[in-house]
Design a protein around this motif. Structure first.
Motif, PDB file in Angstrom:
ATOM      1  N   LYS A  96       0.846  -1.254  -0.027  1.00 25.27           N
ATOM      2  CA  LYS A  96       0.065   0.180   0.004  1.00 25.27           C
ATOM      3  C   LYS A  96       0.879   1.261  -0.101  1.00 25.27           C
ATOM      4  CE  LYS A  96      -4.074   1.779   2.572  1.00 25.27           C
ATOM      5  NZ  LYS A  96      -4.056   3.172   1.869  1.00 25.27           N
ATOM      6  N   ILE A  97       0.661   2.191  -1.047  1.00 28.46           N
ATOM      7  CA  ILE A  97       1.617   3.424  -1.051  1.00 28.46           C
ATOM      8  C   ILE A  97       0.586   4.446  -0.319  1.00 28.46           C
ATOM      9  CG2 ILE A  97       2.761   5.076  -2.543  1.00 28.46           C
ATOM     10  CD1 ILE A  97       3.542   1.662  -2.853  1.00 28.46           C
ATOM     11  N   ASP A  98       1.191   4.982   0.549  1.00 27.08           N
ATOM     12  CA  ASP A  98       0.527   5.808   1.402  1.00 27.08           C
ATOM     13  C   ASP A  98       1.255   7.179   1.902  1.00 27.08           C
ATOM     14  OD1 ASP A  98      -1.739   6.810   2.703  1.00 27.08           O
ATOM     15  OD2 ASP A  98      -1.778   5.284   4.036  1.00 27.08           O
ATOM     16  N   ARG A  99       0.835   8.159   2.562  1.00 24.41           N
ATOM     17  CA  ARG A  99       1.289   9.174   3.003  1.00 24.41           C
ATOM     18  C   ARG A  99       1.304   8.948   4.564  1.00 24.41           C
ATOM     19  NH1 ARG A  99       3.841  13.032  -0.411  1.00 24.41           N
ATOM     20  NH2 ARG A  99       3.108  12.302  -2.278  1.00 24.41           N
ATOM     21  N   ILE A 100       2.218   9.709   5.320  1.00 24.03           N
ATOM     22  CA  ILE A 100       2.034   9.562   6.899  1.00 24.03           C
ATOM     23  C   ILE A 100       1.185  10.493   7.150  1.00 24.03           C
ATOM     24  CG2 ILE A 100       4.368   8.277   7.483  1.00 24.03           C
ATOM     25  CD1 ILE A 100       5.473  10.848   7.967  1.00 24.03           C
ATOM     26  N   PRO A 101       0.572  10.362   8.225  1.00 24.47           N
ATOM     27  CA  PRO A 101      -0.447  11.724   8.718  1.00 24.47           C
ATOM     28  C   PRO A 101       0.294  12.805   9.124  1.00 24.47           C
ATOM     29  CG  PRO A 101      -0.656   9.536  10.167  1.00 24.47           C
ATOM     30  CD  PRO A 101       0.560   9.256   9.462  1.00 24.47           C
ATOM     31  N   ALA A 102      -0.248  13.963   8.864  1.00 24.11           N
ATOM     32  CA  ALA A 102       0.154  15.308   9.029  1.00 24.11           C
ATOM     33  C   ALA A 102       1.110  15.637  10.480  1.00 24.11           C
ATOM     34  CB  ALA A 102      -0.571  16.401   8.853  1.00 24.11           C
ATOM     35  N   ASP A 103       0.423  15.158  11.541  1.00 23.24           N
ATOM     36  CA  ASP A 103       1.098  15.536  12.549  1.00 23.24           C
ATOM     37  C   ASP A 103       2.729  14.619  12.956  1.00 23.24           C
ATOM     38  OD1 ASP A 103      -0.648  13.315  12.776  1.00 23.24           O
ATOM     39  OD2 ASP A 103      -1.150  13.809  15.098  1.00 23.24           O
ATOM     40  N   LEU A 104       2.346  13.474  12.355  1.00 20.47           N
ATOM     41  CA  LEU A 104       3.636  12.562  12.286  1.00 20.47           C
ATOM     42  C   LEU A 104       4.717  13.174  11.146  1.00 20.47           C
ATOM     43  CD1 LEU A 104       5.256  10.021  13.155  1.00 20.47           C
ATOM     44  CD2 LEU A 104       4.315   8.594  11.479  1.00 20.47           C
ATOM     45  N   ASP A 105       4.218  13.785  10.142  1.00 18.43           N
ATOM     46  CA  ASP A 105       5.060  14.284   9.311  1.00 18.43           C
ATOM     47  C   ASP A 105       6.009  15.562  10.043  1.00 18.43           C
ATOM     48  OD1 ASP A 105       6.006  14.438   6.572  1.00 18.43           O
ATOM     49  OD2 ASP A 105       5.129  16.263   6.651  1.00 18.43           O
ATOM     50  N   GLN A 106       5.438  16.343  10.879  1.00 16.00           N
ATOM     51  CA  GLN A 106       5.645  17.316  11.524  1.00 16.00           C
ATOM     52  C   GLN A 106       6.803  16.822  12.585  1.00 16.00           C
ATOM     53  OE1 GLN A 106       5.180  20.828  11.692  1.00 16.00           O
ATOM     54  NE2 GLN A 106       4.107  20.316   9.672  1.00 16.00           N
ATOM     55  N   GLU A 107       6.432  15.695  13.113  1.00 22.12           N
ATOM     56  CA  GLU A 107       7.319  15.189  14.169  1.00 22.12           C
ATOM     57  C   GLU A 107       8.623  14.795  13.499  1.00 22.12           C
ATOM     58  OE1 GLU A 107       5.386  13.445  17.839  1.00 22.12           O
ATOM     59  OE2 GLU A 107       4.062  12.882  16.266  1.00 22.12           O
ATOM     60  N   ILE A 108       8.479  14.037  12.453  1.00 20.33           N
ATOM     61  CA  ILE A 108       9.576  13.410  11.763  1.00 20.33           C
ATOM     62  C   ILE A 108      10.409  14.595  11.177  1.00 20.33           C
ATOM     63  CG2 ILE A 108      10.706  12.098   9.785  1.00 20.33           C
ATOM     64  CD1 ILE A 108       8.425  10.142  10.325  1.00 20.33           C
ATOM     65  N   LYS A 109       9.998  15.572  11.001  1.00 23.65           N
ATOM     66  CA  LYS A 109      10.631  16.756  10.345  1.00 23.65           C
ATOM     67  C   LYS A 109      11.244  17.410  11.427  1.00 23.65           C
ATOM     68  CE  LYS A 109       8.950  17.466   5.973  1.00 23.65           C
ATOM     69  NZ  LYS A 109       7.545  17.339   5.272  1.00 23.65           N
ATOM     70  N   ARG A 110      10.905  17.766  12.728  1.00 26.54           N
ATOM     71  CA  ARG A 110      11.534  18.092  13.778  1.00 26.54           C
ATOM     72  C   ARG A 110      12.744  17.207  14.002  1.00 26.54           C
ATOM     73  NH1 ARG A 110       6.673  20.267  15.772  1.00 26.54           N
ATOM     74  NH2 ARG A 110       6.087  18.281  17.106  1.00 26.54           N
ATOM     75  N   MET A 111      12.299  15.946  14.023  1.00 30.04           N
ATOM     76  CA  MET A 111      13.482  15.047  14.336  1.00 30.04           C
ATOM     77  C   MET A 111      14.730  15.339  13.286  1.00 30.04           C
ATOM     78  SD  MET A 111      13.473  11.256  13.261  1.00 30.04           S
ATOM     79  CE  MET A 111      14.490  11.740  11.564  1.00 30.04           C
ATOM     80  N   GLY A 112      14.164  15.690  11.948  1.00 30.79           N
ATOM     81  CA  GLY A 112      15.222  15.742  10.833  1.00 30.79           C
ATOM     82  C   GLY A 112      16.031  17.186  11.243  1.00 30.79           C
ATOM     83  N   GLU A 113      15.249  18.176  11.945  1.00 28.16           N
ATOM     84  CA  GLU A 113      15.925  19.468  12.185  1.00 28.16           C
ATOM     85  C   GLU A 113      17.116  19.176  13.088  1.00 28.16           C
ATOM     86  OE1 GLU A 113      12.963  22.155  13.183  1.00 28.16           O
ATOM     87  OE2 GLU A 113      12.100  21.750  11.199  1.00 28.16           O
TER      88      GLU A 113
END
Ligand code: PCA
Length: 337
Positions: free
Chosen positions: A295-312
């Motif tokens: 299944k090709i999907d996108r992660i939920p928006a709030d998880l996306d935010q959290e992962i981006k913070r982790m990236g920072e």
């Protein structure tokens, strides 16, 4: 439109190459005394697109030098393991090699610039980053007696998982497959347990239940037929890691001037051919995962935010550990969109 056509043509060319036999140079064979053979070590399979690209590079060099320079490709970690390839070339076990740049970070920290999560999200940005990263990389290679020939990116890194991922809690305690210290740190930041598995062993590790998820390209998923255990692929476009091809300066300097220019020319061609193929494969590999039931999907928006913070967080750690050379790359990267 024109660009698309170029990409498709490049992919078709690479596709044909898979079937092509090693070509014999058209002209009469050179005397053995005039022939130079380089061993080129890589940690990826012969069928991988990077290796196919190297095989074409080798054929072009052989043809252009009329058989004076033969590059023998040793795939699949057979001559040296992926993370040891740079040292194997420094030590003279092979004249040339290919490795993923993140495998070099202990010795050359700026090699990790392409694997900081969420800095680069398109091929054109990846290309811009490479232009800024290349001069420093060439300098570090030269200081170690190596000459950088070219680099080609993997398709963007997405999240493969056996279970649906809705939040950070879904990573807790899972076994996340990693392929070097960079991906290991990312797994730790996500709260997963890093499990080091070479690209060529992913299928085996999955069937043995040694891993639950991994961040890598859709293409690596396809090459290891991950469907079955892997049920989800999230297109997070984390980063675009590159493989770099290099040769010992001693071996390169030993060539005649015409052979040197043939190597340089074939390297530039391999680089542009490789980037186009990578881009085409990013699309076709995702489709292939889908066709095989992932299944090709996108992660939920709030998880996306959290992962981006982790990236920072990861980028801050990275810039702090690398210092000025990191600024030399990222100040112009952010100043010039
Ligand atoms: N495949 C390689 C490196 C990056 C990628 O897309 C791997 O998973 O080891």
């Amino acid at each position: 439109m024109k660009f698309k056509l170029i990409v498709v043509a490049a992919a078709a060319t690479l596709g044909n190459l898979c079937l092509a036999q090693t070509t014999t140079p058209a002209a009469a064979p050179v005397a053995a005394s005039q022939k130079t053979t380089w061993k080129l070590a890589t940690g990826y399979r012969a069928e991988s697109f990077h290796t196919q690209n190297i095989a074409q590079f080798a054929r072009e060099v052989e043809e252009a030098t009329r058989g004076q320079l033969v590059i023998q490709v040793h795939p699949n970690n057979t001559l040296a393991k992926l993370n040891d390839i740079k040292q194997a070339v420094v030590d003279g076990k092979a004249e040339a090699g290919e490795t993923i740049m993140t495998s070099l970070v202990k010795d050359m920290p700026i090699a990790g610039a392409d694997s900081i999560p969420f800095v680069v999200s398109s091929y054109s940005d990846a290309e811009r980053l490479w232009k800024l990263q290349r001069p420093g990389m060439e300098k570090h290679f030269a200081q170690r007696g190596l000459k950088l020939l070219y680099a080609v990116p993997w398709p963007p890194q997405g999240l493969h998982s056996s279970k649906p991922i809705r939040g950070l809690a879904d990573f807790k305690g899972t076994q996340m497959r990693t392929y070097n210290s960079t991906t290991q740190r990312i797994a730790e930041l996500l709260g997963a347990k890093p499990v080091d598995v070479a690209m060529v062993d992913v299928g085996k590790a999955l069937s043995e239940g040694r891993m639950d998820n991994m961040i890598t390209s859709a293409l690596t998923g396809v090459e290891n037929k991950v469907w079955g255990p892997i049920k989800y692929y999230y297109e997070i476009n984390g980063w675009f890691p590159k493989n770099v091809v290099f040769v010992s300066s001693k071996a390169f300097d030993g060539l005649k001037p015409e052979a040197k220019s043939s190597v340089v020319k074939a390297s530039a061609e391999a680089e542009s051919r490789g980037w186009a193929a990578s881009q085409a494969l990013a699309v076709s590999a995702t489709n292939e995962l889908r066709q095989n039931g992932v299944k090709i999907d996108r992660i939920p928006a709030d998880l996306d935010q959290e992962i981006k913070r982790m990236g920072e967080k990861f980028s801050r750690e990275w810039v702090r550990s690398v210092g000025n050379e990191a600024n030399d790359i990222f100040v112009p990267y952010y100043l010039k969109p």
